[in-house]
Scaffold this active site. Structure first.
Site, PDB file in Angstrom:
ATOM      1  N   SER A 184       1.073  -1.244   0.047  1.00 49.31           N
ATOM      2  CA  SER A 184       0.283   0.276   0.158  1.00 49.31           C
ATOM      3  C   SER A 184       1.082   1.126  -0.341  1.00 49.31           C
ATOM      4  O   SER A 184       1.737   1.751  -0.911  1.00 49.31           O
ATOM      5  CB  SER A 184      -1.660  -0.163   0.878  1.00 49.31           C
ATOM      6  N   ASP A 208      -7.761  -3.586  -7.248  1.00 52.10           N
ATOM      7  CA  ASP A 208      -7.458  -3.290  -6.001  1.00 52.10           C
ATOM      8  C   ASP A 208      -8.312  -2.479  -4.867  1.00 52.10           C
ATOM      9  O   ASP A 208      -9.284  -1.523  -5.320  1.00 52.10           O
ATOM     10  CB  ASP A 208      -6.076  -2.411  -6.106  1.00 52.10           C
ATOM     11  N   HIS A 242      -6.179  -5.832  -0.547  1.00 56.31           N
ATOM     12  CA  HIS A 242      -5.198  -4.779  -1.219  1.00 56.31           C
ATOM     13  C   HIS A 242      -4.361  -5.412  -0.236  1.00 56.31           C
ATOM     14  O   HIS A 242      -4.642  -5.444   1.522  1.00 56.31           O
ATOM     15  CB  HIS A 242      -6.191  -4.267  -0.080  1.00 56.31           C
TER      16      HIS A 242
END
Ligand SMILES: *[C@@H]1O[C@H](CO)[C@@H](O)[C@H](O)[C@H]1NC(C)=O
Ligand SMILES: *[C@@H]1O[C@H](CO)[C@@H](O)[C@H](O)[C@H]1NC(C)=O
Ligand SMILES: *[C@@H]1O[C@H](CO)[C@@H](O)[C@H](O)[C@H]1NC(C)=O
Ligand SMILES: *[C@@H]1O[C@H](CO)[C@@H](O)[C@H](O)[C@H]1NC(C)=O
Ligand SMILES: *[C@@H]1O[C@H](CO)[C@@H](O)[C@H](O)[C@H]1NC(C)=O
Ligand SMILES: *[C@@H]1O[C@H](CO)[C@@H](O)[C@H](O)[C@H]1NC(C)=O
Ligand SMILES: *[C@@H]1O[C@H](CO)[C@@H](O)[C@H](O)[C@H]1NC(C)=O
Ligand SMILES: *[C@@H]1O[C@H](CO)[C@@H](O)[C@H](O)[C@H]1NC(C)=O
Length: 397
Positions: free
Chosen positions: A178, A275, A343
Site C-alpha cells: 500500500s 485493488d 489490498h
C-alpha cells in the site's frame, strides 16, 4: 487494589495464549521494536517529533547474509489537519505504536509458511511520516510543529542497518504494501545504491501501483490528492530524478506508472487488478457517489450491477495498459496481477502461502515471487477477469 492489578494476570495469560496459537497451527512470531536513537543527528523524526523505529528478526543458516526490508503501509496525510490527527495516532508517532509486531507471510521465519525468505534477516520499517517515507519539510506556525521527514527516516534506518550486516548483504529485497508499496517504487534505486555492487538487489511492490485514474465523476481524485501530498510534505525533490527532469508536471512522478521506466533495479509488481483501495478511494470515492449507489457493490462484488461490473472491468483495463510496456519489455521484471478483491497480499499468511491461497496458473504469490527472485522461471502473470478466478476466497476485507 486497582482493577488493572486484578486484570493484569488474566490479560497476561490471554496474551500468552494468543502469542502461542495462530490460525495455521504454528507459533506466532512477535518481534520487538528497535528505536533509531541516532536519527535526530540527521533530523529524522515522525510527524509528532518522536524517533523512527523498525523491527528486525535476524536471519540464520544459508539466509544469514540476505536482507528483506519491508515498509509498513497505512495511507497518507495531505493537509495540516489530517497530519495533526495522524501525529496523535499510531500512524504518526512511534510512542503510540505497538512495540511488538507479528511477523507473518513474507516476514515469517517458518520455511513451510515462507519458503524462500524465512531464513533471511527480515526488517519491518515503521511508518510514521504520512508520505511513504519520502517527505522533507517542516510545518511550524509558532505554536504547533509537524515533521515531514519521511526521506530522513528512510535514510536513518538504512544507516542504522548498514553496520548490522545490511552493508555486506549478498541478496536483498525491498518490499512493502500500500503506502509502503508506493515507498518501494520511490526508494528502490536509492536502496540499490547503498548495497554492495556485487549483491543481488531487487524490489517488490504489493498493492502500491496506484493509478493516475479519473473517478466515476471524471474528477482526478487521486491526482489531486497526491499533488497536495507532494506539495505539503516537500516530496518532489525525492521523486525519481530522471522522471521529474523529463516531465512538465514533475509532481506526477509520484505515480509508479510514470516513474517505472526509470527504475533499473529488477522489480516485481504484485497487485490486484481490482485493488480495493483504488476501487473505494480512487475510482469511486465518496465524493463521486453522494447517494451511495455503490455501497453494496463496495462491500461485496456479487452485489454489483452489470454496469458497475463494467466500470470495474475498466479499472482492470487501465491497470493492464499502464503495465503494458513493463509486461512486454522489462526482461528482469516480474508481475502477479490477480483478480481478487483485495489490498495487500504479501503480509498475511492466508494470501501469501497457504493451501487455499490465491493462485495464478496454480502458483501462489509466495511461489511466484520466489521463482522470480531466484530466476527459476519467468513470472509475468495476469489473471483472467473477474469473476473467473476461483482461488479468490477472501473478497474485500
Ligand atoms: C511452521 O508452520 C507449520 C505449518 O503451519 C507448522 O506445522 C509448524 O509447527 C511451524 N513450525 C514452527 C517451528 O513454528
Ligand atoms: C550517529 O550519527 C552520526 C552523524 O551522522 C555518525 O557520525 C555516527 O557514526 C552515528 N552513530 C551511530 C552509533 O550510528
Ligand atoms: C497552528 O496550527 C494549529 C493546527 O492547525 C492550530 O491549532 C493553531 O491555532 C495554529 N497556531 C497559529 C498561531 O496559527
Ligand atoms: C562481494 O564482494 C565481497 C568483497 O570482494 C565479497 O566478500 C563477497 O563475498 C561478494 N558477495 C557476493 C554475493 O558475491
Ligand atoms: C539516497 O537518497 C538520499 C536523499 O536523496 C541521498 O542523500 C543519498 O545520497 C542517497 N544514497 C545513495 C547511496 O545514493
Ligand atoms: C469533483 O470534485 C469537486 C471537488 O472535490 C467536487 O466539488 C465535485 O462535486 C466533483 N464532481 C464530481 C462529478 O464528482
Ligand atoms: C537517468 O539519468 C541519468 C543522467 O541523465 C542517465 O545517465 C541515466 O541513464 C538515466 N537512467 C534512466 C534509467 O533513464
Ligand atoms: C497444483 O499444485 C499443487 C501443489 O504444487 C499440485 O499438487 C497440483 O497437482 C497442481 N494442480 C494442477 C491442476 O496442476
Amino acid at each position: 487494589m486497582s482493577p488493572t492489578a486484578v486484570e493484569a494476570p488474566l490479560l497476561l495469560l490471554f496474551l500468552l495464549a494468543a502469542a502461542l496459537l495462530c490460525p495455521l497451527g504454528g507459533a506466532r512470531l512477535l518481534v520487538e521494536m528497535t528505536v533509531v536513537r541516532n536519527a535526530s543527528s540527521i533530523g529524522a523524526f515522525c510527524l509528532d517529533g518522536s524517533l523512527p523505529a523498525y523491527h528486525l528478526d535476524r536471519g540464520f543458516g544459508a539466509g544469514a547474509g540476505n536482507w528483506l526490508l519491508q515498509f509498513e503501509g497505512g495511507g497518507w496525510c495531505n493537509d495540516v489537519k489530517s497530519c495533526f490527527e495522524r501525529a496523535n495516532s499510531r500512524r504518526g508517532s512511534t510512542h503510540l505504536m505497538t512495540k511488538w509486531e507479528d511477523f507473518s507471510g513474507i516476514l515469517s521465519n517458518n520455511a513451510s509458511l515462507n519458503p524462500d525468505f524465512y531464513n533471511w534477516n527480515r526488517v519491518k520499517l515503521r511508518y510514521c511520516d504520512g508520505a511513504s517515507f519520502a517527505g522533507d519539510a517542516l510545518f511550524d506556525n509558532g505554536t504547533s510543529v509537524l515533521h515531514f521527514k519521511g526521506q530522513k527516516i528512510w535514510e536513518s534506518i538504512i544507516l542504522d542497518l548498514l553496520p548490522k550486516g545490511l552493508g555486506t548483504a549478498r541478496k536483498a529485497l525491498l518490499s512493502g504494501c500500500s503506502a509502503g508499496g508506493l515507498a518501494t517504487f520511490l526508494h528502490c534505486e536509492n536502496f540499490t545504491n547503498y548495497l554492495p555492487r556485487n549483491a543481488s538487489v531487487k524490489c517488490l511492490s504489493d498493492a502500491g501501483f496506484f493509478l493516475d485514474l479519473r473517478d466515476i465523476g471524471l474528477n482526478h481524485t487521486m491526482r489531486n490528492f497526491y499533488k497536495d501530498l507532494v506539495a505539503l510534505q516537500g516530496m518532489e525533490q525525492n521523486l525519481n530524478k530522471n522522471c521529474t527532469a523529463s516531465s512538465y508536471f514533475p509532481e506526477l512522478c509520484i505515480f509508479p506508472q510514470y516513474s517505472l521506466k526509470y527504475i533499473t533495479t529488477p522489480f516485481f509488481i504484485l497487485n490486484s487488478a481490482y485493488d480495493v483501495f483504488q476501487f473505494h478511494h480512487g475510482l469511486v470515492p465518496p465524493s463521486a457517489d453522494l447517494h451511495g449507489h455503490w455501497n453494496h457493490c463496495k462491500l461485496n462484488p456479487a452485489e454489483c450491477s452489470e454496469l458497475q461490473i463494467q466500470v470495474l472491468q475498466g479499472l482492470r483495463i487501465s491497470m493492464l495498459s499502464a503495465l503494458r510496456l513493463f509486461h512486454e519489455y522489462s526482461s528482469r521484471g516480474g508481475m502477479f496481477i490477480n483478480s481478487c478483491f483485495a489490498h495487500c497480499q504479501s503480509e498475511s499468511q492466508d494470501t501469501w502461502f497457504a493451501p487455499d491461497s490465491p493462485t495464478i496458473d496454480n502458483k501462489t504469490i509466495a511461489e511466484s515471487v520466489g521463482d522470480w527472485y531466484f530466476g527459476r522461471r519467468n513470472v509475468k502473470e495476469i489473471d483472467c477477469a473477474y469473476p473467473c478466478d476461483s482461488s479468490c476466497h477472501n473478497l474485500i476485507p
